[in-house]
Write a protein that holds these residues in place. Structure first.
Motif, PDB file in Angstrom:
ATOM      1  N   GLU A  47      -3.880  16.859  -3.124  1.00 33.70           N
ATOM      2  CA  GLU A  47      -4.577  15.578  -3.037  1.00 33.70           C
ATOM      3  C   GLU A  47      -3.763  14.548  -2.262  1.00 33.70           C
ATOM      4  OE1 GLU A  47      -6.771  15.661  -7.432  1.00 33.70           O
ATOM      5  OE2 GLU A  47      -5.010  14.376  -7.126  1.00 33.70           O
ATOM      6  N   ALA A  48      -4.484  13.594  -1.679  1.00 35.88           N
ATOM      7  CA  ALA A  48      -3.857  12.426  -1.060  1.00 35.88           C
ATOM      8  C   ALA A  48      -4.540  11.168  -1.595  1.00 35.88           C
ATOM      9  CB  ALA A  48      -3.981  12.488   0.464  1.00 35.88           C
ATOM     10  N   TRP A  49      -3.740  10.198  -2.003  1.00 37.24           N
ATOM     11  CA  TRP A  49      -4.237   8.960  -2.584  1.00 37.24           C
ATOM     12  C   TRP A  49      -3.697   7.750  -1.815  1.00 37.24           C
ATOM     13  CZ3 TRP A  49      -6.962   8.409  -7.426  1.00 37.24           C
ATOM     14  CH2 TRP A  49      -7.227   9.624  -8.087  1.00 37.24           C
ATOM     15  N   VAL A  50      -4.516   6.703  -1.769  1.00 43.10           N
ATOM     16  CA  VAL A  50      -4.072   5.397  -1.302  1.00 43.10           C
ATOM     17  C   VAL A  50      -4.052   4.471  -2.511  1.00 43.10           C
ATOM     18  CG1 VAL A  50      -4.604   3.400   0.148  1.00 43.10           C
ATOM     19  CG2 VAL A  50      -5.009   5.713   1.021  1.00 43.10           C
ATOM     20  N   MET A  51      -2.895   3.898  -2.814  1.00 44.15           N
ATOM     21  CA  MET A  51      -2.787   2.958  -3.928  1.00 44.15           C
ATOM     22  C   MET A  51      -2.313   1.605  -3.410  1.00 44.15           C
ATOM     23  SD  MET A  51      -0.727   3.112  -7.589  1.00 44.15           S
ATOM     24  CE  MET A  51       0.934   2.788  -7.003  1.00 44.15           C
ATOM     25  N   GLU A  52      -3.004   0.543  -3.835  1.00 46.60           N
ATOM     26  CA  GLU A  52      -2.601  -0.817  -3.483  1.00 46.60           C
ATOM     27  C   GLU A  52      -2.237  -1.569  -4.754  1.00 46.60           C
ATOM     28  OE1 GLU A  52      -4.617  -1.295   0.819  1.00 46.60           O
ATOM     29  OE2 GLU A  52      -5.592  -2.425  -0.790  1.00 46.60           O
ATOM     30  N   LEU A  53      -1.151  -2.350  -4.657  1.00 51.43           N
ATOM     31  CA  LEU A  53      -0.569  -2.953  -5.847  1.00 51.43           C
ATOM     32  C   LEU A  53       0.055  -4.293  -5.492  1.00 51.43           C
ATOM     33  CD1 LEU A  53       1.658  -1.059  -8.398  1.00 51.43           C
ATOM     34  CD2 LEU A  53       2.580  -3.077  -7.268  1.00 51.43           C
ATOM     35  N   ILE A  54      -0.134  -5.273  -6.371  1.00 48.76           N
ATOM     36  CA  ILE A  54       0.500  -6.574  -6.201  1.00 48.76           C
ATOM     37  C   ILE A  54       0.817  -7.141  -7.584  1.00 48.76           C
ATOM     38  CG2 ILE A  54      -1.667  -7.911  -6.172  1.00 48.76           C
ATOM     39  CD1 ILE A  54      -0.348  -9.643  -3.934  1.00 48.76           C
ATOM     40  N   THR A  74       0.859  -1.186   0.000  1.00 51.36           N
ATOM     41  CA  THR A  74       0.000   0.000   0.000  1.00 51.36           C
ATOM     42  C   THR A  74       0.887   1.224   0.000  1.00 51.36           C
ATOM     43  OG1 THR A  74      -1.737  -1.127   1.258  1.00 51.36           O
ATOM     44  CG2 THR A  74      -1.813   1.270   1.204  1.00 51.36           C
ATOM     45  N   PHE A  75       0.575   2.180  -0.875  1.00 49.99           N
ATOM     46  CA  PHE A  75       1.337   3.427  -0.962  1.00 49.99           C
ATOM     47  C   PHE A  75       0.448   4.614  -0.593  1.00 49.99           C
ATOM     48  CE2 PHE A  75       3.262   0.532  -4.033  1.00 49.99           C
ATOM     49  CZ  PHE A  75       4.617   0.646  -3.751  1.00 49.99           C
ATOM     50  N   SER A  76       0.997   5.540   0.191  1.00 47.42           N
ATOM     51  CA  SER A  76       0.411   6.875   0.338  1.00 47.42           C
ATOM     52  C   SER A  76       1.091   7.756  -0.695  1.00 47.42           C
ATOM     53  CB  SER A  76       0.684   7.441   1.732  1.00 47.42           C
ATOM     54  OG  SER A  76       0.081   6.679   2.741  1.00 47.42           O
TER      55      SER A  76
END
Length: 546
Positions: free
Chosen positions: A165-172, A157-159
């Motif tokens: 703006e603020a984003w939450v990104m999840e990656l696999i 998970t990345f902030s």
């Protein structure tokens, strides 16, 4: 051209069970903060990470230049990728355009790690910071990198934030031989706060909200192909598909998010059973609207949390010892009579390398608007010093090469803070009363100084940007080095005051003398009643005075 990566592991990779859970991130939208700034945070928690400030100057690269990529956790060479023509300056986890990126590892399905990939999670962060002018651009840079070169790490998970703006990104990844990754990024509403802590948190994806939700085209179809999901798109959960809950993911990870949320949302206690390890309960939301606006000091203090005031408070069981220590030494789990038990994993933990609160402010020039609040070691006893994102050199106390994890240095903030903290762990309930006032004195002085520094730097920037950057570099480096010197004095004071388990008497800010030039006889505080009772229970009549 090769570029040597000089940074060690940014955060330990999540292993099986609860053994290596690391890193916590908090996010605050601009309308959820007291001054309109966007804020995120990060504790780089690793038992082998040395707390230092990483810097990359802006650079122009010749056509055909190549960038060597090394795995963040091991320094293992993974390969080379084409360098871009222009890279931006980066200080820690923020660049000159007020873009900041942090992370927490959750691992997820192990079969999705691509051992042939070139880009690991740490490289994603620092390459994207050198190539992005906004959070949205950083998301594209990061996802294009793994698409083109393969993703070497496990689930993450990345902030990702900028001044708006603020984003939450999840990656696999997709497994060995399958280049690319599946991912989703959701913008945190401006009036909300979010958090993540080594557990995937994104549930349903608002596919129709193109402005606030970005995702890989195959995020659902890949899960179907792998047998992780059957159902309609609207019911798809990224978390359930790619990082199913287990006890450790709830108790050691989601519990940290809950502890932050409940400070600003009085409905969060309904998730108590969930975070204690019951995955059948309703999961927490990705973000909540706080009941009051947050300051940068609130975020800093959020990183110091030990579950105070909750059922998980780490000072309320025998593990805290006689001096109410809110820490538990590893391993995270232990066995007694064949049963396995867990220690709590709070946001603040002893093995932190560095802790940061990037603050982005859109009403100031970028050189002035971005502040990386930076501290080293245990967040509870760290001092967050302000480092403007435009500075051109690192303070000596945070400088790369000033000591390392195996070599002590009296000019290194990391070693000075570890020295103080490791004294405090042995007598926490006493020493924290001496540590906290010094910490607050320093941080409050920065809070008071920043408006004047902003004003002076902005006026100078309008006339001569280079002189403004020089001024901010002077302020940032001087402030950090002075804070480290003050912390060294604090450590000397603690050693003298609490030597050998005694407590020296004080008078008018000085250690009290006996009238003849020697120390007044010290106090012998001993232990509290609960600890004495535990001794009697374990020793029986052996220690009884007869």
């Amino acid at each position: 051209m090769k570029r040597k990566w000089i940074i060690a592991a940014a955060c330990a990779v999540l292993l099986s069970g609860m053994e290596a859970m690391a890193c916590t991130g908090l996010l605050v939208g601009k309308k959820a903060s007291v001054d309109g700034s966007v804020m995120i945070s990060y504790a780089a928690d690793s038992h082998t990470l040395y707390g230092e400030l990483y810097r990359w100057p802006a650079a122009t690269w010749p056509k055909g230049a190549m960038l060597e990529v090394r795995e963040w956790d091991t320094n293992k060479p993974l390969g080379q990728i084409p360098q871009v023509e222009q890279t931006y300056s980066v200080v820690g986890n923020m660049n000159e355009h007020q873009v900041a990126i942090t992370e927490s590892t959750w691992g997820g399905r192990p079969e999705l790690v691509d051992t042939t990939g070139i880009i690991d999670y740490g490289s994603l962060i620092y390459i994207a910071l050198q190539r992005s002018k906004s959070a949205r651009e950083a998301i594209k840079v990061m996802t294009d990198l793994v698409k083109d070169h393969g993703y070497y790490s496990s689930g993450e998970t990345f902030s990702i934030a900028d001044k708006n703006e603020a984003w939450v990104m999840e990656l696999i990844g997709k497994g060995t031989g399958n280049k690319g990754a599946v991912w989703v990024a959701i913008r945190v509403p401006d009036d909300c706060i979010s958090a993540h802590a080594n557990q995937s948190r994104i549930q349903q994806i608002p596919f129709d909200d193109k402005e606030n939700c970005l995702y890989s085209p195959d995020v659902v179809s890949f899960a179907r192909e792998k047998g992780y999901f059957t159902g309609k798109d609207k019911d798809f959960s990224f978390q359930k598909a790619y990082c199913p809950y287990d006890f450790s993911g709830l108790r050691g990870c989601e519990a940290r998010v809950w502890s932050f949320f409940r400070k600003y949302d009085n409905t969060m206690d309904k998730y108590t059973d969930f975070i204690k390890g019951d995955p059948s309960k309703e999961p927490m939301p990705l973000y909540v609207k706080p009941n009051r606006l947050l300051s940068v000091q609130d975020v800093q203090n959020g990183m110091r949390d030990h579950y105070e005031g909750t059922d998980l408070d780490m000072t309320n069981d025998a593990g805290a010892g006689s001096y109410k220590v809110p820490y538990r030494w590893r391993p995270m789990t232990f066995k007694v009579d064949g049963e396995t038990y867990t220690n709590e994993r709070a946001i603040a933990t002893q093995q932190t390398g560095f802790v940061i609160v990037p603050q982005m402010r859109n009403w100031l020039p970028d050189a002035v608007g971005g502040i990386l609040w930076f501290g080293v070691d245990d967040a509870d006893m760290a001092v967050f010093t302000p480092l403007y994102c435009s500075i051109t050199e690192s303070p000596e106390c945070y400088r790369v090469g000033n000591g390392d994890i195996m070599n002590f240095s009296w000019t290194s903030a990391f070693w000075i803070h570890n020295w103080v903290a490791n004294q405090a762990y042995s007598k926490y309930s006493f020493m924290i009363k001496d540590i906290r006032p010094v910490q607050q004195e320093l941080e409050n002085s920065y809070k008071e100084a920043i408006p004047a520094i902003d004003k002076a730097a902005s006026e100078l920037y309008a006339k001569n940007p280079a002189e403004a950057v020089k001024f901010l570099t002077w302020f940032s480096t001087t402030t950090a080095d002075q804070a480290t010197a003050r912390w060294k004095k604090l450590g000397e004071y603690l050693l003298v005051k609490y030597m050998d388990g005694n407590v020296k008497k004080e008078e008018n800010g000085q250690f009290k003398q006996n009238g003849y030039g020697l120390s007044e006889y010290p106090d012998f505080p001993g232990y509290d009643e609960d600890y004495y009772r535990s001794i009697v229970k374990s020793a029986g009549d052996r220690l009884k005075v007869k």
